[in-house]
Write a protein that holds these residues in place. Structure first.
Motif, short mmCIF file in Angstrom:
data_model
loop_
_atom_site.label_atom_id
_atom_site.label_comp_id
_atom_site.label_asym_id
_atom_site.label_seq_id
_atom_site.Cartn_x
_atom_site.Cartn_y
_atom_site.Cartn_z
N GLN A 86 0.70 -1.26 -0.19
CA GLN A 86 -0.12 0.12 -0.02
C GLN A 86 1.06 1.28 0.13
N ASN A 138 -0.53 8.30 -1.34
CA ASN A 138 -1.78 7.98 -1.80
C ASN A 138 -2.49 9.22 -2.13
N SER B 44 7.70 15.19 5.73
CA SER B 44 6.83 13.95 5.59
C SER B 44 5.53 14.26 6.63
N VAL B 47 3.17 16.13 3.75
CA VAL B 47 2.78 15.04 2.92
C VAL B 47 1.78 14.17 3.29
N TRP B 48 2.04 13.31 4.68
CA TRP B 48 1.19 12.50 5.14
C TRP B 48 -0.08 13.22 5.39
N VAL B 50 -1.38 15.49 3.75
CA VAL B 50 -2.37 15.89 2.30
C VAL B 50 -3.00 14.50 2.18
N GLU B 51 -1.99 13.42 2.22
CA GLU B 51 -2.56 12.03 2.17
C GLU B 51 -3.97 11.68 2.77
N PHE B 54 -6.71 14.15 1.66
CA PHE B 54 -7.19 14.09 0.14
C PHE B 54 -6.77 12.45 -0.42
N PRO B 55 -7.20 11.42 0.19
CA PRO B 55 -6.71 10.15 -0.28
C PRO B 55 -6.97 9.79 -1.76
N TRP B 56 -6.36 8.93 -2.35
CA TRP B 56 -6.67 8.58 -3.61
C TRP B 56 -7.46 7.24 -3.51
N ARG B 57 -6.83 6.46 -2.80
CA ARG B 57 -7.60 5.07 -2.39
C ARG B 57 -8.23 5.40 -0.82
N GLN B 60 -7.95 2.64 2.18
CA GLN B 60 -6.39 2.25 2.66
C GLN B 60 -6.33 3.01 4.10
N ALA B 61 -5.90 2.21 4.92
CA ALA B 61 -5.76 2.60 6.50
C ALA B 61 -4.59 3.56 6.46
N ARG B 64 -0.66 2.17 7.29
CA ARG B 64 -0.86 1.19 6.13
C ARG B 64 -0.07 -0.34 6.40
#
Lengths: 223, 76
Positions: A86, A138, B44, B47-48, B50-51, B54-57, B60-61, B64
């Motif tokens: 993932q 992601n 880090s 970026v985390w 923003v993830e 706005f997650p793509w999947r 997903q926990a 991860r």
């Protein structure tokens, strides 16, 4: 971060490359040459130097990355990076320390010989880190038309794809910061939206999950 | 041979001082914002964040799969 990013990158590399560059310059000195390249890089404006450095370093890394996929003992080390199932930012810095050794040897010593020091790397290094973090995150980001220039998560997820057509078994989308090398040398591959594709490599189910087994696995495989 | 021994020693010594000065955020020879150590941590975290927002999947926990190995290698 501590070993790969700091301790090796600058400690061991610093010592090794200082010695290598000194030996190299002495060797050139035997023939009365004191600079390898025709253009005096040091005389160009600082921003031009940084840009040239960024592009050359990225191209060297792209080639090293292809080699990591192609040479079987190197692939065993690179599998540690590909055991992510993932994607997330931390996957960017998830790699075996042997990769650091391979990359730095192939990259910094030639760059130092061309006359680039390690000063003023901050911005370049930081931009590369930012792009690399985003590539593994992601996120659904492509930078619009700049996707042909800059690597992005939508492209890089295919690099991590578990299943590839057999003619592409040595990998696709090898780009680090720049995606242009893959488009130029036809190793680009984004057949469809990769949001939900399986990641990893063949038989990843059998790959160990513990930290030490990740570190030791390549040594067992390659002997 | 001695000159290489000295060069190696100086490189390690210089780097040790560099690492300590990064972590202590005390490097008078360059601007305060050129601190790799804290810049990487900040990057880090950004970026985390923003993830997470706005997650793509979406399934997903946040923490991860195979996260522990990833983070140990991150810290290394």
């Amino acid at each position: 971060m501590f070993f790969n990013f700091f301790l090796f990158s600058l400690v061991a590399y610093n010592a090794l490359s200082n010695v290598a560059v000194d030996l190299f310059n002495q060797f050139l000195g035997l023939f009365g040459i004191n600079n390898l390249v025709a253009i005096q890089l040091g005389s160009l404006p600082k921003w031009t130097q940084l840009m040239i450095m960024f592009v050359i370093a990225d191209f060297i890394q792209w080639n090293v990355h292809r080699m990591l996929h192609r040479v079987s003992w190197m692939w065993e080390f690179h599998k540690v990076h590909h055991s992510v199932e993932q994607m997330g930012f931390a996957a960017h810095l998830r790699f075996h320390f042997m990769e650091t050794i391979i990359y730095k040897t192939c990259q910094y010593i030639p760059l130092a010989m061309l006359g680039f020091g390690i000063q003023d790397f901050f911005i370049i290094h930081f931009i590369a880190l930012l792009i690399g973090h985003i590539n593994h995150a992601n996120l659904n980001v492509t930078y619009g038309p700049f996707k042909y220039l800059l690597n992005n998560p939508v492209m890089h997820i295919w690099h991590h794809a578990k299943d590839l057509p057999s003619e592409k078994r040595y990998g696709v989308n090898f780009g680090l910061s720049l995606s242009i090398w893959d488009y130029l040398f036809k190793t680009d591959y984004i057949p469809s939206d990769g949001r939900d594709i399986a990641l990893g490599f063949e038989k990843i189910e059998k790959y160990p999950t513990g930290f030490w087994s990740h570190i030791l696995a390549p040594f067992k495989k390659s002997t | 041979m001695n000159q290489y021994w000295d060069l190696i020693q100086q490189s390690y010594q210089g780097y040790w001082n560099y690492l300590i000065s990064e972590m202590a955020w005390n490097h008078p020879y360059k601007p305060w914002y050129e601190n790799y150590f804290y810049a990487l941590i900040l990057l880090s975290v950004l970026v985390w964040t923003v993830e997470i927002i706005f997650p793509w999947r979406r399934n997903q926990a946040i923490f991860r799969k195979r996260l522990l190995v990833g983070w140990i290698l991150y810290v290394l």
